[in-house]
Write a protein that holds these residues in place. Sequence first.
Motif, PDB file in Angstrom:
ATOM      1  N   GLN A 176       0.778  -1.100  -0.184  1.00 32.77           N
ATOM      2  CA  GLN A 176       0.073  -0.075  -0.064  1.00 32.77           C
ATOM      3  C   GLN A 176       0.930   1.296  -0.144  1.00 32.77           C
ATOM      4  O   GLN A 176       0.480   2.055  -0.993  1.00 32.77           O
ATOM      5  CB  GLN A 176      -0.818  -0.174   1.104  1.00 32.77           C
ATOM      6  CG  GLN A 176      -1.662   1.451   1.358  1.00 32.77           C
ATOM      7  CD  GLN A 176      -3.171   0.853   1.048  1.00 32.77           C
ATOM      8  OE1 GLN A 176      -3.709  -0.164   0.715  1.00 32.77           O
ATOM      9  NE2 GLN A 176      -3.842   1.864   0.363  1.00 32.77           N
ATOM     10  N   GLY A 177       2.134   1.201   0.952  1.00 29.52           N
ATOM     11  CA  GLY A 177       2.902   2.488   0.961  1.00 29.52           C
ATOM     12  C   GLY A 177       3.587   2.654  -0.195  1.00 29.52           C
ATOM     13  O   GLY A 177       3.889   3.676  -0.675  1.00 29.52           O
ATOM     14  N   PHE A 178       4.076   1.764  -1.175  1.00 31.18           N
ATOM     15  CA  PHE A 178       4.770   1.521  -2.136  1.00 31.18           C
ATOM     16  C   PHE A 178       4.066   2.136  -3.235  1.00 31.18           C
ATOM     17  O   PHE A 178       4.519   3.069  -3.997  1.00 31.18           O
ATOM     18  CB  PHE A 178       5.352   0.195  -2.770  1.00 31.18           C
ATOM     19  CG  PHE A 178       5.946   0.120  -3.879  1.00 31.18           C
ATOM     20  CD1 PHE A 178       7.211   0.507  -3.971  1.00 31.18           C
ATOM     21  CD2 PHE A 178       5.345  -0.314  -5.065  1.00 31.18           C
ATOM     22  CE1 PHE A 178       8.054   0.589  -5.252  1.00 31.18           C
ATOM     23  CE2 PHE A 178       6.001  -0.345  -6.199  1.00 31.18           C
ATOM     24  CZ  PHE A 178       7.444  -0.158  -6.250  1.00 31.18           C
ATOM     25  N   THR A 179       2.721   1.804  -3.381  1.00 30.41           N
ATOM     26  CA  THR A 179       2.048   2.052  -4.710  1.00 30.41           C
ATOM     27  C   THR A 179       1.388   3.521  -4.260  1.00 30.41           C
ATOM     28  O   THR A 179       1.278   4.435  -5.264  1.00 30.41           O
ATOM     29  CB  THR A 179       0.619   1.333  -4.651  1.00 30.41           C
ATOM     30  OG1 THR A 179       1.081  -0.205  -4.926  1.00 30.41           O
ATOM     31  CG2 THR A 179      -0.086   1.849  -6.032  1.00 30.41           C
ATOM     32  N   ALA A 180       1.077   3.872  -3.196  1.00 27.43           N
ATOM     33  CA  ALA A 180       0.536   5.221  -2.650  1.00 27.43           C
ATOM     34  C   ALA A 180       1.884   6.218  -2.894  1.00 27.43           C
ATOM     35  O   ALA A 180       1.615   7.444  -3.375  1.00 27.43           O
ATOM     36  CB  ALA A 180       0.301   5.278  -1.147  1.00 27.43           C
ATOM     37  N   THR A 181       3.021   5.839  -2.489  1.00 22.62           N
ATOM     38  CA  THR A 181       4.167   6.839  -2.721  1.00 22.62           C
ATOM     39  C   THR A 181       4.562   7.134  -4.245  1.00 22.62           C
ATOM     40  O   THR A 181       4.471   8.248  -4.629  1.00 22.62           O
ATOM     41  CB  THR A 181       5.497   6.101  -2.380  1.00 22.62           C
ATOM     42  OG1 THR A 181       5.382   5.814  -0.866  1.00 22.62           O
ATOM     43  CG2 THR A 181       6.701   6.949  -2.624  1.00 22.62           C
ATOM     44  N   ILE A 182       4.241   6.257  -5.101  1.00 19.46           N
ATOM     45  CA  ILE A 182       4.270   6.388  -6.475  1.00 19.46           C
ATOM     46  C   ILE A 182       3.306   7.343  -6.938  1.00 19.46           C
ATOM     47  O   ILE A 182       3.474   8.141  -7.916  1.00 19.46           O
ATOM     48  CB  ILE A 182       4.558   4.969  -7.189  1.00 19.46           C
ATOM     49  CG1 ILE A 182       5.794   4.309  -7.239  1.00 19.46           C
ATOM     50  CG2 ILE A 182       4.331   5.267  -8.702  1.00 19.46           C
ATOM     51  CD1 ILE A 182       5.889   2.860  -7.619  1.00 19.46           C
ATOM     52  N   ILE A 183       1.982   7.084  -6.532  1.00 15.79           N
ATOM     53  CA  ILE A 183       0.800   7.633  -7.336  1.00 15.79           C
ATOM     54  C   ILE A 183       1.093   9.152  -6.633  1.00 15.79           C
ATOM     55  O   ILE A 183       0.920  10.048  -7.518  1.00 15.79           O
ATOM     56  CB  ILE A 183      -0.421   7.023  -6.575  1.00 15.79           C
ATOM     57  CG1 ILE A 183      -0.825   5.793  -7.083  1.00 15.79           C
ATOM     58  CG2 ILE A 183      -1.497   8.260  -6.830  1.00 15.79           C
ATOM     59  CD1 ILE A 183      -2.073   5.113  -6.558  1.00 15.79           C
ATOM     60  N   ALA A 184       1.393   9.564  -5.542  1.00 13.04           N
ATOM     61  CA  ALA A 184       1.705  11.063  -4.983  1.00 13.04           C
ATOM     62  C   ALA A 184       2.849  11.642  -5.704  1.00 13.04           C
ATOM     63  O   ALA A 184       2.641  12.633  -6.122  1.00 13.04           O
ATOM     64  CB  ALA A 184       1.852  10.923  -3.495  1.00 13.04           C
ATOM     65  N   THR A 185       3.826  10.903  -5.937  1.00  8.01           N
ATOM     66  CA  THR A 185       4.867  11.401  -6.595  1.00  8.01           C
ATOM     67  C   THR A 185       4.532  11.949  -8.152  1.00  8.01           C
ATOM     68  O   THR A 185       4.917  12.806  -8.747  1.00  8.01           O
ATOM     69  CB  THR A 185       6.058  10.272  -6.729  1.00  8.01           C
ATOM     70  OG1 THR A 185       6.405  10.044  -5.432  1.00  8.01           O
ATOM     71  CG2 THR A 185       7.345  11.025  -7.520  1.00  8.01           C
ATOM     72  N   ILE A 186       3.956  10.854  -8.867  1.00  9.21           N
ATOM     73  CA  ILE A 186       3.434  11.064 -10.293  1.00  9.21           C
ATOM     74  C   ILE A 186       2.455  12.300 -10.267  1.00  9.21           C
ATOM     75  O   ILE A 186       2.732  13.356 -11.136  1.00  9.21           O
ATOM     76  CB  ILE A 186       2.830   9.938 -10.571  1.00  9.21           C
ATOM     77  CG1 ILE A 186       3.922   8.726 -10.895  1.00  9.21           C
ATOM     78  CG2 ILE A 186       2.118  10.110 -12.029  1.00  9.21           C
ATOM     79  CD1 ILE A 186       3.167   7.437 -11.324  1.00  9.21           C
ATOM     80  N   VAL A 187       1.646  12.496  -9.397  1.00 10.36           N
ATOM     81  CA  VAL A 187       0.391  13.577  -9.411  1.00 10.36           C
ATOM     82  C   VAL A 187       1.216  14.626  -9.330  1.00 10.36           C
ATOM     83  O   VAL A 187       1.097  15.805  -9.956  1.00 10.36           O
ATOM     84  CB  VAL A 187      -0.593  13.179  -8.251  1.00 10.36           C
ATOM     85  CG1 VAL A 187      -1.383  14.604  -8.206  1.00 10.36           C
ATOM     86  CG2 VAL A 187      -1.301  12.055  -8.785  1.00 10.36           C
ATOM     87  N   GLY A 188       2.003  15.031  -8.143  1.00 11.98           N
ATOM     88  CA  GLY A 188       2.448  16.096  -7.784  1.00 11.98           C
ATOM     89  C   GLY A 188       3.858  16.540  -8.659  1.00 11.98           C
ATOM     90  O   GLY A 188       3.816  17.776  -9.214  1.00 11.98           O
ATOM     91  N   THR A 189       4.483  15.604  -9.426  1.00 13.77           N
ATOM     92  CA  THR A 189       5.570  15.873 -10.188  1.00 13.77           C
ATOM     93  C   THR A 189       5.220  16.240 -11.668  1.00 13.77           C
ATOM     94  O   THR A 189       5.540  17.466 -12.420  1.00 13.77           O
ATOM     95  CB  THR A 189       6.473  14.655 -10.274  1.00 13.77           C
ATOM     96  OG1 THR A 189       7.056  14.424  -9.011  1.00 13.77           O
ATOM     97  CG2 THR A 189       7.892  15.029 -11.362  1.00 13.77           C
TER      98      THR A 189
END
Length: 433
Positions: A45-58
Motif C-alpha cells: 500500500q505504501g509503495f503504490t501510494a508513494t508512486i501515485i503521490a509522486t506522479i501526481v505532484g511531479t
Amino acid sequence: MFSKGQQRNFIKKEMLAGLTTFFTMAYIMVVNPLILADAGVPFEQGFTATIIATIVGTLMMGLWANYPIAIAPAMGLNAYFAYSVVKVGGGLTYTTAFSAVFVAGLLFVLLSLTPLRSRLIEVIPDNLKHAITAGIGLFIAFIGLRLTGLVTDHPTNLVTLGDLHSPVVVLALIGLAATLIFWSLNINGALFLGMVVTGVIAYAAGQLSFEKGFVSTPSLPEGLLVANPVGAFSDVVQYGLYAVVFSFLLVTLFDTTGTVLGVSKQAGLLVDNKLPRAERALFADSLATLVGSMFGTSPTSAYIESASGVAAGGRTGLTAVVVAVMFGISAFFSPLVSAISGISAITAPALIVVGSLMLGSVRHIDWDEMDESFPAFLVIVSMPLTSSIATGIALGFISYPLMKVLKGKWREVHWLVYVFALLFAYQLAFLPH
C-alpha cells in the motif's frame, strides 16, 4: 526559434536531467514504505501510494508550473507520521492519522489558491534566500557523505571519518571521482553518467545483484484510505489532532517553499528574486499531499534531489515529466529499483557534488552586518545538524526579525515575517517535531 539540432540537444539534456533526478531520489520508493510499515501501513500500500503521490505532484509541477522539480513524500514527515503520530498516539490507527494528513492537504490546496503562499516567497529577505540555498546544499552533501559511509557516527564527536577500506566507501570514492571527471570535462549528464559507471562497477564487484529479478506486477491499493472529507474532519475533531494538522501544515509549507526557492535559484529561474508561477508550483505540492493521503502516504514536499537534475542541465518542466514517467514505469520494476536504490554509493556522489554547487550561494550573503549574517548562519548550520530543512528555516525566521528589532530596524521587516516568526516559535516550543 530553435533549430532541429538545438531542439534535440534541449530534449536530450532535459531527459538526462530527469533521469539524474529520478535515480538520486529513487530510494524514496523503498524507504518511505518501510517507514510507513512501522505505523502499520502494508508495504504494498505504501509503495503504490508513494508512486501515485509522486506522479501526481511531479506531473503537475512539470506540465502546469513548468519547473524541473520533483515532488514526493517528504523524509522526516514520514517518520513524524509513523513514530510521533501513530505509535505514540494512544491507540491511533494509521487510517485515522491519514485523516489529519488529508485535512492538512486540503488546507494546503485552499491556501495555494490564495496569494498568501506565493507572497511568502517574495517577502523572504534576500540573505535568508541565499542561506536557504546554501543550507540545503550543505544538508544534501552531508546526506551523501553519510549514506556512503565516508562520514559515520562517533560516540564522542558525533561524526567522524568512515572506514576508507570498506568496499562501499571505496565504491563511493570511485563514483565521486568518475562524476568529477565527467563534470570537469563539461560532459552533459555528468552526474547521471557517474551513476552508470558506479553501477557497472558495483555489479562487476558483486555489490549489486538482481536476485529478485527485474519486473513485477504493481500491487494496487485495496481502496482509498480517506475518501470522505467530512469523515476526515470528524476524525481530527474526535481525536484532537489539531496540533498534528498544524505541524504538517507549517512544516510542509516552509519545507516546499524553501526547496523550490533554493533549487529555482540554482537553476537561475528567479526573476528579480521572485519566483514566476509560484502559486502553480506550490499547488502541485498541495495536490500531491491531498491525493497521497487518500491512497496511504504521508505529506509530500518538493525534493532537494531535484538540484541534481538542475545541475545536469534541467531547466523546464520536461525534466519533471521524465521523473514522473520513470516513477510510473518503476511501478512495474520494483525489484530493479529496489536493488539500485539500495546501493547508496551509486547515487550519493551526485548529492555531494550538487551540495558543493549550492553552497556557493554563501558568497551573496552580507556577512558584514550581524543582523543579516547571523540569521543566515543559523539557517545554514542548523539544516544539516538537525536533518531538517524546516527547522533551519524556522530558526532563520525567528532570529531575523529579532535581530532587526534589537538593531532598531524593525520597520525593514515585512509584517508576514513577524507572523511566521511567532508561528515557528510556537511550533518549536509546544508542538512535536
